[in-house]
Design a protein around this motif. Structure first.
Motif, PDB file in Angstrom:
ATOM      1  N   ASP A  65      -1.135  29.617  -8.073  1.00  0.00           N
ATOM      2  CA  ASP A  65      -0.769  28.456  -7.246  1.00  0.00           C
ATOM      3  C   ASP A  65       0.717  28.510  -6.926  1.00  0.00           C
ATOM      4  OD1 ASP A  65      -2.945  26.665  -6.814  1.00  0.00           O
ATOM      5  OD2 ASP A  65      -3.002  26.369  -8.995  1.00  0.00           O
ATOM      6  N   ILE A  66       1.076  28.199  -5.681  1.00  0.00           N
ATOM      7  CA  ILE A  66       2.468  27.857  -5.364  1.00  0.00           C
ATOM      8  C   ILE A  66       2.410  26.444  -4.791  1.00  0.00           C
ATOM      9  CG2 ILE A  66       4.472  28.340  -3.888  1.00  0.00           C
ATOM     10  CD1 ILE A  66       3.840  31.295  -4.047  1.00  0.00           C
ATOM     11  N   ARG A  67       2.981  25.482  -5.507  1.00  0.00           N
ATOM     12  CA  ARG A  67       2.949  24.098  -5.011  1.00  0.00           C
ATOM     13  C   ARG A  67       3.991  23.935  -3.908  1.00  0.00           C
ATOM     14  NH1 ARG A  67       2.441  24.414 -10.082  1.00  0.00           N
ATOM     15  NH2 ARG A  67       4.639  24.086 -10.578  1.00  0.00           N
ATOM     16  N   THR A  68       3.699  23.114  -2.905  1.00  0.00           N
ATOM     17  CA  THR A  68       4.644  22.956  -1.794  1.00  0.00           C
ATOM     18  C   THR A  68       5.044  21.496  -1.630  1.00  0.00           C
ATOM     19  OG1 THR A  68       2.833  22.724  -0.221  1.00  0.00           O
ATOM     20  CG2 THR A  68       3.748  24.934  -0.484  1.00  0.00           C
ATOM     21  N   TYR A  69       6.302  21.282  -1.338  1.00  0.00           N
ATOM     22  CA  TYR A  69       6.833  19.944  -1.069  1.00  0.00           C
ATOM     23  C   TYR A  69       7.577  20.014   0.251  1.00  0.00           C
ATOM     24  CZ  TYR A  69       5.959  19.137  -6.030  1.00  0.00           C
ATOM     25  OH  TYR A  69       5.363  19.013  -7.273  1.00  0.00           O
ATOM     26  N   LYS A  70       7.020  19.360   1.281  1.00  0.00           N
ATOM     27  CA  LYS A  70       7.709  19.350   2.571  1.00  0.00           C
ATOM     28  C   LYS A  70       8.671  18.182   2.594  1.00  0.00           C
ATOM     29  CE  LYS A  70       4.552  21.895   5.452  1.00  0.00           C
ATOM     30  NZ  LYS A  70       3.686  21.961   6.613  1.00  0.00           N
ATOM     31  N   GLY A  71       9.941  18.469   2.638  1.00  0.00           N
ATOM     32  CA  GLY A  71      10.918  17.394   2.659  1.00  0.00           C
ATOM     33  C   GLY A  71      12.317  17.963   2.658  1.00  0.00           C
ATOM     34  N   ASP A  72      13.282  17.045   2.729  1.00  0.00           N
ATOM     35  CA  ASP A  72      14.663  17.421   3.038  1.00  0.00           C
ATOM     36  C   ASP A  72      15.548  17.171   1.820  1.00  0.00           C
ATOM     37  OD1 ASP A  72      17.290  17.451   4.149  1.00  0.00           O
ATOM     38  OD2 ASP A  72      16.430  16.991   6.117  1.00  0.00           O
ATOM     39  N   LEU A  73      16.336  18.162   1.441  1.00  0.00           N
ATOM     40  CA  LEU A  73      17.234  18.001   0.283  1.00  0.00           C
ATOM     41  C   LEU A  73      18.284  16.920   0.521  1.00  0.00           C
ATOM     42  CD1 LEU A  73      18.078  21.627  -0.955  1.00  0.00           C
ATOM     43  CD2 LEU A  73      16.278  20.079  -1.733  1.00  0.00           C
ATOM     44  N   THR A  74      18.544  16.604   1.798  1.00  0.00           N
ATOM     45  CA  THR A  74      19.541  15.555   2.047  1.00  0.00           C
ATOM     46  C   THR A  74      18.948  14.159   1.803  1.00  0.00           C
ATOM     47  OG1 THR A  74      19.109  15.341   4.419  1.00  0.00           O
ATOM     48  CG2 THR A  74      20.748  16.997   3.762  1.00  0.00           C
ATOM     49  N   HIS A  75      17.620  14.078   1.559  1.00  0.00           N
ATOM     50  CA  HIS A  75      16.978  12.798   1.223  1.00  0.00           C
ATOM     51  C   HIS A  75      16.801  12.748  -0.298  1.00  0.00           C
ATOM     52  CE1 HIS A  75      15.115  12.972   5.512  1.00  0.00           C
ATOM     53  NE2 HIS A  75      16.384  12.644   5.530  1.00  0.00           N
ATOM     54  N   TYR A  76      17.676  12.009  -0.945  1.00  0.00           N
ATOM     55  CA  TYR A  76      17.723  12.067  -2.410  1.00  0.00           C
ATOM     56  C   TYR A  76      16.439  11.549  -3.048  1.00  0.00           C
ATOM     57  CZ  TYR A  76      19.448  11.977  -7.155  1.00  0.00           C
ATOM     58  OH  TYR A  76      19.607  12.210  -8.497  1.00  0.00           O
ATOM     59  N   ASP A  77      15.814  10.511  -2.443  1.00  0.00           N
ATOM     60  CA  ASP A  77      14.594   9.967  -3.054  1.00  0.00           C
ATOM     61  C   ASP A  77      13.498  11.028  -3.119  1.00  0.00           C
ATOM     62  OD1 ASP A  77      15.892   7.624  -3.280  1.00  0.00           O
ATOM     63  OD2 ASP A  77      14.860   6.610  -1.630  1.00  0.00           O
ATOM     64  N   PHE A  78      13.416  11.817  -2.052  1.00  0.00           N
ATOM     65  CA  PHE A  78      12.435  12.915  -2.011  1.00  0.00           C
ATOM     66  C   PHE A  78      12.738  13.937  -3.115  1.00  0.00           C
ATOM     67  CE2 PHE A  78      12.225  17.373  -0.572  1.00  0.00           C
ATOM     68  CZ  PHE A  78      10.851  17.570  -0.614  1.00  0.00           C
ATOM     69  N   LEU A  79      13.986  14.373  -3.184  1.00  0.00           N
ATOM     70  CA  LEU A  79      14.370  15.390  -4.171  1.00  0.00           C
ATOM     71  C   LEU A  79      14.121  14.896  -5.598  1.00  0.00           C
ATOM     72  CD1 LEU A  79      15.769  18.062  -4.973  1.00  0.00           C
ATOM     73  CD2 LEU A  79      17.957  16.867  -4.751  1.00  0.00           C
ATOM     74  N   ARG A  80      14.448  13.625  -5.819  1.00  0.00           N
ATOM     75  CA  ARG A  80      14.270  13.031  -7.143  1.00  0.00           C
ATOM     76  C   ARG A  80      12.804  13.109  -7.588  1.00  0.00           C
ATOM     77  NH1 ARG A  80      13.969   8.193  -9.276  1.00  0.00           N
ATOM     78  NH2 ARG A  80      15.240   8.016 -11.139  1.00  0.00           N
ATOM     79  N   GLU A  81      11.898  12.758  -6.659  1.00  0.00           N
ATOM     80  CA  GLU A  81      10.463  12.796  -6.969  1.00  0.00           C
ATOM     81  C   GLU A  81      10.036  14.213  -7.340  1.00  0.00           C
ATOM     82  OE1 GLU A  81       8.199  10.391  -7.435  1.00  0.00           O
ATOM     83  OE2 GLU A  81       9.972   9.114  -7.234  1.00  0.00           O
ATOM     84  N   VAL A  82      10.531  15.202  -6.577  1.00  0.00           N
ATOM     85  CA  VAL A  82      10.146  16.597  -6.862  1.00  0.00           C
ATOM     86  C   VAL A  82      10.638  16.992  -8.260  1.00  0.00           C
ATOM     87  CG1 VAL A  82      10.337  19.024  -6.148  1.00  0.00           C
ATOM     88  CG2 VAL A  82      10.229  17.231  -4.404  1.00  0.00           C
ATOM     89  N   LEU A  83      11.883  16.646  -8.564  1.00  0.00           N
ATOM     90  CA  LEU A  83      12.437  17.035  -9.877  1.00  0.00           C
ATOM     91  C   LEU A  83      11.706  16.328 -11.009  1.00  0.00           C
ATOM     92  CD1 LEU A  83      16.274  17.143  -9.068  1.00  0.00           C
ATOM     93  CD2 LEU A  83      14.716  19.086  -9.370  1.00  0.00           C
ATOM     94  N   LEU A  84      11.343  15.049 -10.792  1.00  0.00           N
ATOM     95  CA  LEU A  84      10.612  14.306 -11.833  1.00  0.00           C
ATOM     96  C   LEU A  84       9.236  14.921 -12.054  1.00  0.00           C
ATOM     97  CD1 LEU A  84      11.564  10.625 -10.896  1.00  0.00           C
ATOM     98  CD2 LEU A  84      12.021  11.748 -13.103  1.00  0.00           C
ATOM     99  N   THR A  85       8.593  15.387 -10.979  1.00  0.00           N
ATOM    100  CA  THR A  85       7.259  15.975 -11.099  1.00  0.00           C
ATOM    101  C   THR A  85       7.333  17.373 -11.693  1.00  0.00           C
ATOM    102  OG1 THR A  85       6.702  14.814  -9.058  1.00  0.00           O
ATOM    103  CG2 THR A  85       5.133  16.483  -9.797  1.00  0.00           C
ATOM    104  N   GLU A  86       8.268  18.177 -11.220  1.00  0.00           N
ATOM    105  CA  GLU A  86       8.300  19.593 -11.587  1.00  0.00           C
ATOM    106  C   GLU A  86       9.054  19.869 -12.889  1.00  0.00           C
ATOM    107  OE1 GLU A  86       6.837  22.275 -10.242  1.00  0.00           O
ATOM    108  OE2 GLU A  86       5.788  20.968  -8.824  1.00  0.00           O
TER     109      GLU A  86
END
Ligand code: NAD
Ligand code: USQ
Length: 382
Positions: free
Chosen positions: A67-88
């Motif tokens: 599996d390669i999990r994918t997250y479509k979103g922008d690093l300049t959007h902190y809320d998005f990045l935060r969710e990815v880091l909390l999940t991963e």
């Protein structure tokens, strides 16, 4: 290791994600797909047809079971990045996700502002995300050899020992970048240096030279895994452009005298360098810097290499010396250190005639996709 590859749909990021997955790491990709949108903006294309990110990872799963999990979103959007880091909760964060074209950054004010906002804000968010959510995570950041410019003394790997008025210190190597893009990387380096010092973040800056080639063992496994290959005057880089120009019957576009000398490396070495960096994390609070290139060439030397092999393949490319659209030294001293990655196990793929031939033959299969009007440079530094 759990590794996030930001910019994992791009030219360096996609083969890196596959290679690290093949080595047994657990991979997630972040990308906002802006590079594909820029093709539309510039009326340009990848020389190779590329599948969507969804189709790419589905094919990889089918072929390897990984599996390669994918997250479509922008690093300049902190809320998005935060969710990815909390999940991963990654052990390493590989950061390719920037606007990486020098000419794109020099189009006009808007493109310069976009480049610096995207790159500097994205990296600052990654630094804050690591501090807040995964303080032990190793940031592996793609910098560039172009941060150093072309000084008249040898270039070291990140730092230089200086003696001044009877006192000595080891200081960041002076930076003399040559575009608003290259400047964005310098701004990132300063921000990372500071974050390591104040928060104890562990970070590695990979000051990469110009990458050539397109294939790795993994991207060749299926057409749906094919990597992108840029040849236009905005995103195409020197060697890849010359190869594609030779295949398409265009003159090889050396800018100015052609004595501009840079560090180069094969994309096959890019993916291995990321693995080496991941295996050798910086200590907490340390900002380690590796110069990531394997050989130095002038632009004229590259054009001659391509011309020779192209002639052997029955093509007839001329080498043209165009008025240089950039402001840069065209004849200069260049000697840069690159021992750290080799000391850690990098075995370089060097640019011999067989390598040139292999890339040329691959490119010739897609020569009909070349949009000729995108080859000549339109963006001026002035
Ligand atoms: P690329 O443009 O092909 O890939 C970058 C990817 O990042 C793209 O898929 C893009 O959509 C994504 N991206 C950009 N901004 C983003 C954001 N804010 N949020 C999420 N995703 C974003 O570039 P590349 O050639 O793969 O280069 C990758 C990195 O390596 C860059 O940082 C570049 O500066 C560095 N580098 C590249 C080369 C080279 O020759 N290609 C040489 C030295 C350094
Ligand atoms: N050049 C030509 N003819 C061309 C294209 C380029 O002579 O058709 C010359 C340029 O004037 C320059 C040199 O080749 O002197 C390198 O240009 P490039 O477009 O291959 O590379 P550059 O703009 O420096 O940027 C690329 C990547 C960038 C990365 C950088 C590494 O796009 O992301 O940071 O290489 S480095 O050059 O080491 O800074």
């Amino acid at each position: 290791m759990k590794i996030v590859v930001a910019g994992g749909d791009g030219f360096c990021g996609w083969p890196t994600a596959l290679y690290l997955s093949k080595q047994g790491h657990d991979i997630a990709v972040i990308d906002n797909m802006v590079r594909r949108e820029m093709d539309n903006e510039l009326h340009s294309n990848s020389l190779t047809p590329i599948a969507s990110l969804e189709d790419r990872v589905a094919k990889w799963k089918e072929m390897t079971g990984n599996d390669i999990r994918t997250y479509k979103g922008d690093l300049t959007h902190y809320d998005f990045l935060r969710e990815v880091l909390l999940t991963e909760k990654p052990d390493a964060f590989v950061h390719f996700a920037e606007q990486r074209s020098a000419p794109y950054s020099m189009i006009d004010r808007e493109h310069a502002v976009y480049t610096q906002t995207n790159n500097v804000t994205g990296t600052l968010n990654v630094l804050y995300g690591i501090k807040e959510i995964v303080p032990d995570c190793h940031l592996i950041k793609l910098g560039t050899m172009g941060e150093y410019g072309t000084p008249n003394i040898p270039i070291e790997e990140g730092y230089i020992e200086i003696e001044h008025k009877g006192r000595k210190d080891t200081l960041p190597y002076p930076k003399q970048p040559g575009s608003f893009y290259h400047l964005s990387k310098v701004h990132d380096s300063h921000n990372i240096t500071f974050a390591c010092k104040i928060w104890g973040i562990r970070a590695t800056d990979l000051n990469q030279g110009v990458v050539y080639g397109l294939d790795t063992d993994e991207t060749k496994m299926d057409p749906l895994l094919t990597n992108r290959l840029d040849y236009d005057a905005v995103f195409g880089t020197a060697f890849n452009r010359f190869i594609i120009q030779a295949a398409a019957g265009h003159d090889l576009t050396v800018y100015g005298k052609g004595g501009q000398t840079r560090g180069f490396l094969n994309i096959k070495d890019t993916v291995r360098c990321i693995e080496i960096a991941a295996e050798n994390p910086a200590d907490r609070g340390e900002f380690q810097v590796f110069n990531q290139f394997t050989e130095e060439f002038s632009v004229s030397e590259l054009a001659e290499k391509v011309q020779k092999v192209a002639q052997e393949e029955g093509l007839k490319p001329n080498v043209a010396h165009l008025d240089n659209p950039r402001v840069e030294e065209e004849e200069h001293f260049f000697e840069a250190a690159n021992t750290k990655l080799k000391d850690l196990g990098l075995e370089p793929h060097l640019l011999d005639d067989d390598v040139v031939r292999e890339i040329l033959r691959t490119v010739m299969q897609h020569e009909n996709r070349v949009i000729q009007k995108n080859i000549m440079p339109q963006v001026s530094w002035k």
